[in-house]
Design a protein around this motif. Structure first.
Motif, PDB file in Angstrom:
ATOM      1  N   PHE A  75       0.766  -1.221  -0.079  1.00  0.00           N
ATOM      2  CA  PHE A  75       0.030  -0.088   0.118  1.00  0.00           C
ATOM      3  C   PHE A  75       0.883   1.163  -0.134  1.00  0.00           C
ATOM      4  O   PHE A  75       0.673   2.358  -0.743  1.00  0.00           O
ATOM      5  CB  PHE A  75      -0.903   0.044   0.984  1.00  0.00           C
ATOM      6  CG  PHE A  75      -2.086  -1.007   1.261  1.00  0.00           C
ATOM      7  CD1 PHE A  75      -3.376  -0.667   0.521  1.00  0.00           C
ATOM      8  CD2 PHE A  75      -1.853  -2.337   1.748  1.00  0.00           C
ATOM      9  CE1 PHE A  75      -4.435  -1.639   0.330  1.00  0.00           C
ATOM     10  CE2 PHE A  75      -2.969  -2.981   1.827  1.00  0.00           C
ATOM     11  CZ  PHE A  75      -4.183  -2.765   1.022  1.00  0.00           C
ATOM     12  N   LEU A  76       1.835   1.433   0.874  1.00  0.00           N
ATOM     13  CA  LEU A  76       2.903   2.454   1.010  1.00  0.00           C
ATOM     14  C   LEU A  76       3.566   2.851  -0.225  1.00  0.00           C
ATOM     15  O   LEU A  76       3.690   3.803  -0.674  1.00  0.00           O
ATOM     16  CB  LEU A  76       3.772   2.458   2.084  1.00  0.00           C
ATOM     17  CG  LEU A  76       3.048   2.357   3.315  1.00  0.00           C
ATOM     18  CD1 LEU A  76       4.339   1.980   4.499  1.00  0.00           C
ATOM     19  CD2 LEU A  76       2.572   3.595   3.874  1.00  0.00           C
ATOM     20  N   VAL A  77       3.979   1.606  -0.882  1.00  0.00           N
ATOM     21  CA  VAL A  77       5.059   1.909  -2.150  1.00  0.00           C
ATOM     22  C   VAL A  77       4.049   2.332  -3.234  1.00  0.00           C
ATOM     23  O   VAL A  77       4.294   3.444  -3.948  1.00  0.00           O
ATOM     24  CB  VAL A  77       5.532   0.319  -2.603  1.00  0.00           C
ATOM     25  CG1 VAL A  77       6.088   0.581  -3.700  1.00  0.00           C
ATOM     26  CG2 VAL A  77       6.582   0.055  -1.368  1.00  0.00           C
ATOM     27  N   GLY A  78       3.040   1.826  -3.364  1.00  0.00           N
ATOM     28  CA  GLY A  78       2.016   2.322  -4.387  1.00  0.00           C
ATOM     29  C   GLY A  78       1.524   3.608  -3.989  1.00  0.00           C
ATOM     30  O   GLY A  78       1.402   4.450  -5.183  1.00  0.00           O
ATOM     31  N   GLY A  79       1.370   4.113  -2.795  1.00  0.00           N
ATOM     32  CA  GLY A  79       0.734   5.474  -2.394  1.00  0.00           C
ATOM     33  C   GLY A  79       1.916   6.613  -2.588  1.00  0.00           C
ATOM     34  O   GLY A  79       1.499   7.636  -3.376  1.00  0.00           O
ATOM     35  N   LEU A  80       3.025   6.145  -2.543  1.00  0.00           N
ATOM     36  CA  LEU A  80       4.232   7.204  -2.972  1.00  0.00           C
ATOM     37  C   LEU A  80       4.247   7.286  -4.277  1.00  0.00           C
ATOM     38  O   LEU A  80       4.770   8.448  -4.854  1.00  0.00           O
ATOM     39  CB  LEU A  80       5.582   6.720  -2.370  1.00  0.00           C
ATOM     40  CG  LEU A  80       5.694   6.479  -0.814  1.00  0.00           C
ATOM     41  CD1 LEU A  80       6.744   5.876  -0.259  1.00  0.00           C
ATOM     42  CD2 LEU A  80       5.390   7.868  -0.192  1.00  0.00           C
ATOM     43  N   LEU A  81       3.942   6.367  -4.938  1.00  0.00           N
ATOM     44  CA  LEU A  81       4.063   6.465  -6.620  1.00  0.00           C
ATOM     45  C   LEU A  81       2.997   7.649  -7.091  1.00  0.00           C
ATOM     46  O   LEU A  81       3.073   7.990  -8.113  1.00  0.00           O
ATOM     47  CB  LEU A  81       4.033   5.175  -7.223  1.00  0.00           C
ATOM     48  CG  LEU A  81       5.263   4.282  -7.240  1.00  0.00           C
ATOM     49  CD1 LEU A  81       5.040   2.914  -7.861  1.00  0.00           C
ATOM     50  CD2 LEU A  81       6.512   4.970  -7.687  1.00  0.00           C
ATOM     51  N   GLY A  82       1.721   7.238  -6.555  1.00  0.00           N
ATOM     52  CA  GLY A  82       0.596   8.104  -6.755  1.00  0.00           C
ATOM     53  C   GLY A  82       0.589   9.430  -6.519  1.00  0.00           C
ATOM     54  O   GLY A  82      -0.205  10.380  -7.096  1.00  0.00           O
ATOM     55  N   ILE A  83       1.150   9.838  -5.293  1.00  0.00           N
ATOM     56  CA  ILE A  83       1.198  11.339  -5.066  1.00  0.00           C
ATOM     57  C   ILE A  83       1.515  12.505  -6.112  1.00  0.00           C
ATOM     58  O   ILE A  83       0.784  13.335  -6.092  1.00  0.00           O
ATOM     59  CB  ILE A  83       2.248  11.467  -3.983  1.00  0.00           C
ATOM     60  CG1 ILE A  83       1.458  10.752  -2.562  1.00  0.00           C
ATOM     61  CG2 ILE A  83       2.202  12.995  -3.395  1.00  0.00           C
ATOM     62  CD1 ILE A  83       2.404  10.899  -1.184  1.00  0.00           C
ATOM     63  N   PRO A  84       2.734  12.494  -6.748  1.00  0.00           N
ATOM     64  CA  PRO A  84       2.968  13.262  -7.508  1.00  0.00           C
ATOM     65  C   PRO A  84       2.314  13.650  -8.788  1.00  0.00           C
ATOM     66  O   PRO A  84       1.956  14.662  -9.095  1.00  0.00           O
ATOM     67  CB  PRO A  84       4.530  12.677  -8.409  1.00  0.00           C
ATOM     68  CG  PRO A  84       4.938  11.862  -7.143  1.00  0.00           C
ATOM     69  CD  PRO A  84       3.852  11.208  -6.756  1.00  0.00           C
ATOM     70  N   LEU A  85       1.319  12.502  -9.097  1.00  0.00           N
ATOM     71  CA  LEU A  85       0.377  12.618 -10.207  1.00  0.00           C
ATOM     72  C   LEU A  85      -0.748  13.414  -9.638  1.00  0.00           C
ATOM     73  O   LEU A  85      -1.276  14.242 -10.310  1.00  0.00           O
ATOM     74  CB  LEU A  85      -0.154  11.247 -10.776  1.00  0.00           C
ATOM     75  CG  LEU A  85      -1.174  11.373 -11.758  1.00  0.00           C
ATOM     76  CD1 LEU A  85      -0.697  11.796 -13.086  1.00  0.00           C
ATOM     77  CD2 LEU A  85      -1.582   9.933 -12.139  1.00  0.00           C
TER      78      LEU A  85
END
Length: 248
Positions: A75-85
């Motif tokens: 969940f955390l790895v995916g969340g960090l990838l989604g923030i910049p978008l």
């Protein structure tokens, strides 16, 4: 700032703080149902992330949580990838589209949450699916602090017990909202216009948040969740009623 605007900001912070304290998420969702009426999307987003992050920090000291890294990690790895978008998309929204977005999200998501017990639990799952849900949470966090909405729905669908779900969502929200707040600061979204509003939101949400965490520890939140979700559906319909005619 006129009295009506100030009252709406304070009311949104108080109600959202209580709901987050009770459930472990949803500060931004509740607050935006108030704030989208009286402020620009960028300002409301910064305040929502600040409020949600503050509530999670308070919960660290008031609600005992476990830490299941194998479950939480994807969940955390995916969340960090989604923030910049999400941060990239935020400045492109105008106020009417923003109201439409929030209203549609409330109307579509809240009834699903309200009746989520009837949704079949998807089995088996995988770390990749959890990471995909995390990306959606990161994207929503960048758009205004809605980090916990889709991950919470997923946890309900997975059939996690209340404590496991709260541990996942609170740890996820605390991490993702922290990174989102840093990203907002780095991108210049935290302006001098926001700082006086932060001074209003912080004291308004503190006691309701702590009160909500106290209730969570001693009383089941099932009835409270149904009431809150029902109210949010009404707020979403009101936002759609206000924005759709303007967009058309």
């Amino acid at each position: 700032m006129d009295f009506t605007t100030l009252s709406v900001i304070i009311a949104g912070a108080m109600v959202a703080g209580f709901v987050q304290g009770l459930s472990g998420f949803a500060f931004s969702m509740v607050a935006m149902s108030f704030w989208a009426w009286v402020m620009e999307p960028e300002v409301a987003a910064v305040l929502a992330v600040f409020g949600g992050l503050t509530g999670q920090i308070l919960a660290v000291f008031s609600v005992k949580r476990s830490l299941n890294l194998p479950l939480l990690g994807p969940f955390l790895v995916g969340g960090l990838l989604g923030i910049p978008l999400g941060v990239w998309v935020l400045p492109l929204l105008d106020s009417n589209w923003f109201k439409f977005f929030i209203g549609a999200l409330l109307v579509l998501w809240c009834p699903i949450m309200l009746f989520s017990r009837s949704i079949p639990t998807p089995k088996p799952t995988s770390a990749w699916l959890n990471a995909l849900i995390g990306i959606s949470g990161g994207l929503m966090s960048g758009l205004g602090g809605f980090a916990g909405s889709l991950p919470t729905l997923w946890c309900y669908m997975r059939g996690y017990d209340r404590d496991t779900q709260r541990a996942v969502i609170q740890n996820f929200n605390l991490s993702i909202l922290s990174v989102t707040m840093v990203t907002y600061l780095a991108s210049g979204l935290v302006t001098t216009e926001v700082l006086p509003l932060v001074a209003v939101v912080l004291p308004a949400m503190l006691i309701p948040t702590l009160f909500g965490t106290r209730i969570y520890q001693y009383i089941s939140d099932a009835v409270f969740r149904k009431v809150v979700l029902s109210l949010l559906i009404g707020s979403g319909l009101a936002l759609l009623t206000a924005s759709v005619p303007q967009l058309l």
